[in-house]
Design a protein around this motif. Structure first.
Motif, short mmCIF file in Angstrom:
data_model
loop_
_atom_site.label_atom_id
_atom_site.label_comp_id
_atom_site.label_asym_id
_atom_site.label_seq_id
_atom_site.Cartn_x
_atom_site.Cartn_y
_atom_site.Cartn_z
N HIS A 22 9.54 11.25 1.13
CA HIS A 22 8.53 10.75 1.70
C HIS A 22 7.87 12.18 2.80
O HIS A 22 6.59 12.11 2.88
CB HIS A 22 8.10 9.58 2.06
CG HIS A 22 6.88 9.16 2.80
ND1 HIS A 22 5.91 8.62 1.85
CD2 HIS A 22 6.23 8.94 3.70
CE1 HIS A 22 5.18 8.50 2.65
NE2 HIS A 22 5.17 8.31 3.64
N VAL A 49 4.29 14.62 2.11
CA VAL A 49 3.35 14.58 3.80
C VAL A 49 3.72 16.15 3.68
O VAL A 49 2.05 16.84 3.71
CB VAL A 49 3.52 14.08 4.57
CG1 VAL A 49 2.43 14.23 5.73
CG2 VAL A 49 3.71 12.64 4.23
N GLN A 70 -5.66 11.33 8.61
CA GLN A 70 -6.17 10.66 7.35
C GLN A 70 -6.72 11.34 6.24
O GLN A 70 -6.66 10.70 4.89
CB GLN A 70 -7.41 10.38 7.80
CG GLN A 70 -7.47 8.91 9.56
CD GLN A 70 -9.16 8.39 10.41
OE1 GLN A 70 -9.74 8.48 8.82
NE2 GLN A 70 -8.55 7.78 10.73
N ASN A 127 -3.27 11.18 4.12
CA ASN A 127 -3.20 10.39 3.75
C ASN A 127 -4.35 9.71 2.42
O ASN A 127 -3.26 9.46 1.47
CB ASN A 127 -3.28 8.63 4.49
CG ASN A 127 -2.30 8.90 5.32
OD1 ASN A 127 -1.49 9.68 5.82
ND2 ASN A 127 -2.85 7.88 6.93
N LYS A 128 -5.72 10.71 2.69
CA LYS A 128 -6.48 10.58 1.05
C LYS A 128 -5.66 11.42 0.59
O LYS A 128 -6.15 10.87 -1.00
CB LYS A 128 -7.40 11.02 1.90
CG LYS A 128 -8.99 11.14 1.10
CD LYS A 128 -10.20 11.34 1.52
CE LYS A 128 -10.98 11.11 0.48
NZ LYS A 128 -11.08 11.97 -0.70
N LEU A 184 -2.92 12.17 -0.39
CA LEU A 184 -1.59 11.55 -1.09
C LEU A 184 -2.19 10.55 -2.02
O LEU A 184 -1.72 10.43 -2.91
CB LEU A 184 -0.58 10.97 -0.12
CG LEU A 184 0.14 12.55 0.73
CD1 LEU A 184 0.85 11.86 2.43
CD2 LEU A 184 1.03 12.85 -0.05
N GLN A 185 -3.38 9.83 -1.73
CA GLN A 185 -3.19 8.88 -2.38
C GLN A 185 -3.99 8.92 -3.65
O GLN A 185 -4.32 8.66 -4.71
CB GLN A 185 -4.62 7.72 -1.03
CG GLN A 185 -5.43 6.71 -1.70
CD GLN A 185 -4.00 5.70 -2.75
OE1 GLN A 185 -3.25 5.12 -1.83
NE2 GLN A 185 -3.88 4.94 -3.69
#
Length: 389
Positions: free
Chosen positions: A227, A231, A246, A249-250, A252-253
């Protein structure tokens, strides 16, 4: 041993003072040693109770008089065939003798203790109930070493397992703290650390590694930090210095959403989960080593981010190898860079320089060429005479 006149030119060598050749067989020449042994065997052929090993002779007999007769016969043969014996090694009538690494006496034959290397430590069986110590050490110039030991009471550590391997070219450029961490990860995946001066087993292992890293070494430890690597990899490709967590995270999403919507990616995920080698999973994503496998719908956007600095084909490939992967990624990078008009217009012109030839030398060592090169991590200097090569 004299060389025949027609073969002397094969031993020619060059010095600053001219060309020279040998009239007799030079020391270190393979044929010289073989011929020496053959002539020695022929000279002493037929002598009873005589053992010859290369240039070592051993005579033995049951009684003193016969023994002296044999010595006289051997000395006569040596004089006849021009064989010179070393007077400092000539021993007559001795109860014990050292011959070819063995001690011979009336009690029998035993190995010469001076030629015996220390026996390696005997490995102990692993006991899950005993305190366990894993020691690691690393040499910046050579490799990594580790030893797994267990305390069998009173501070007596018994060796259970040990090993070492060379550093790769990339690992050799790591900072010291990264090399120490690499040694720990490598040791833990193969099988409470101490100060370096107390690691009596590890220092020789890291200074003289015995093998090169295998594919298992290169891909070991991936699953323990997949993980985090996901990232970091996506930050390397897509985020600028001003980007925030943020944004990461976006991204990765978006990757996970694209992966779930891609039937081929879903089948790949199932195969990796079933045990496909060299790949691991992180939720809905697949990692190839430390590189994220990008779904097909996001590959064009990823290529654009890889080339945002316009650094050329090889630099873009190098950046991709640190972070992302899909089949044919190198081919896609080449096509993208070559199709980018601005890069083609602004790329530097590679004009080929004309070849400049020096004048030919007229004598040996008038003109020499020298250069450094590295082989098996050892720096070497090669010098060549331009006239003789």
């Amino acid at each position: 041993m004299k060389l025949t006149e027609e073969d002397r030119h094969f031993t020619t060598f060059i010095t600053p003072y001219g060309w020279f050749l040998h009239y007799r067989g030079p020391m270190g020449f393979t044929a010289t040693g073989d011929t020496f042994c053959l002539r020695g065997d022929m000279a002493l052929q037929g002598v009873q109770n005589c053992v010859k090993v290369i240039d070592n002779l051993l005579l033995y007999d049951e009684d003193y008089i016969t023994y002296l007769h044999h010595i006289h016969e051997v000395l006569t043969r040596c004089r006849k065939f021009w064989i010179t014996l070393n007077k400092d090694k000539f021993v007559v009538v001795t109860p014990t003798v050292n011959f070819c690494g063995y001690n011979l006496s009336g009690d029998g034959i035993s190995a010469d203790q001076q030629n015996l290397s220390p026996c390696p430590p005997v490995l102990a069986l692993f006991d899950q109930d005993l305190p366990t110590v894993l020691q690691t050490d690393v040499s910046h110039l050579n490799g990594i070493g580790y030893a797994l030991l267990q305390d069998h009471g009173n501070g007596h550590l018994h060796l259970v397992q040990c090993g070492s391997h060379f550093l790769t070219d990339a690992e050799a450029h790591y900072a010291t703290i990264k090399l120490e961490m690499l040694a720990i990860v490598s040791a833990m995946t193969k099988s409470v650390r101490r100060a370096g001066k107390l690691l009596c087993v590890l220092v020789p292992l890291s200074r003289a590694p015995v093998s090169y890293p295998t594919q298992e070494d290169e891909f070991s430890g991936v699953s323990s930090a997949v993980h985090l690597r996901t990232v970091i990899a996506m930050n390397t490709v897509t985020l600028s210095n001003e980007s925030s967590a943020q944004d990461a995270n976006k991204i990765l999403q978006d990757l996970r959403d694209a992966a779930r919507a891609d039937p081929a990616y879903t089948r790949l995920l199932d195969c990796v989960t079933s045990g496909l080698p060299r790949m691991v999973t992180d939720g809905d994503l697949v990692l190839y080593g430390a590189r994220v496998v990008v779904p097909a719908t996001l590959r064009r956007r990823t290529l654009s981010h890889l080339h945002d600095s316009h650094r050329g084909v090889e630099a873009t490939k190098c950046r991709a190898r640190q972070s992302v992967f899909w089949p044919g990624i190198d081919y896609d990078i080449v096509n993208m860079v070559r199709a980018y008009k601005a890069c083609q217009i602004l790329q530097p012109s590679q004009q080929q320089e004309s070849l400049i030839n020096d004048a030919n030398p007229t004598r040996p060592f008038e003109s020499v060429s020298a250069d450094f090169f590295v082989v098996t991590r050892k720096a070497c200097l090669v010098v060549a005479d331009r006239l003789s090569g």
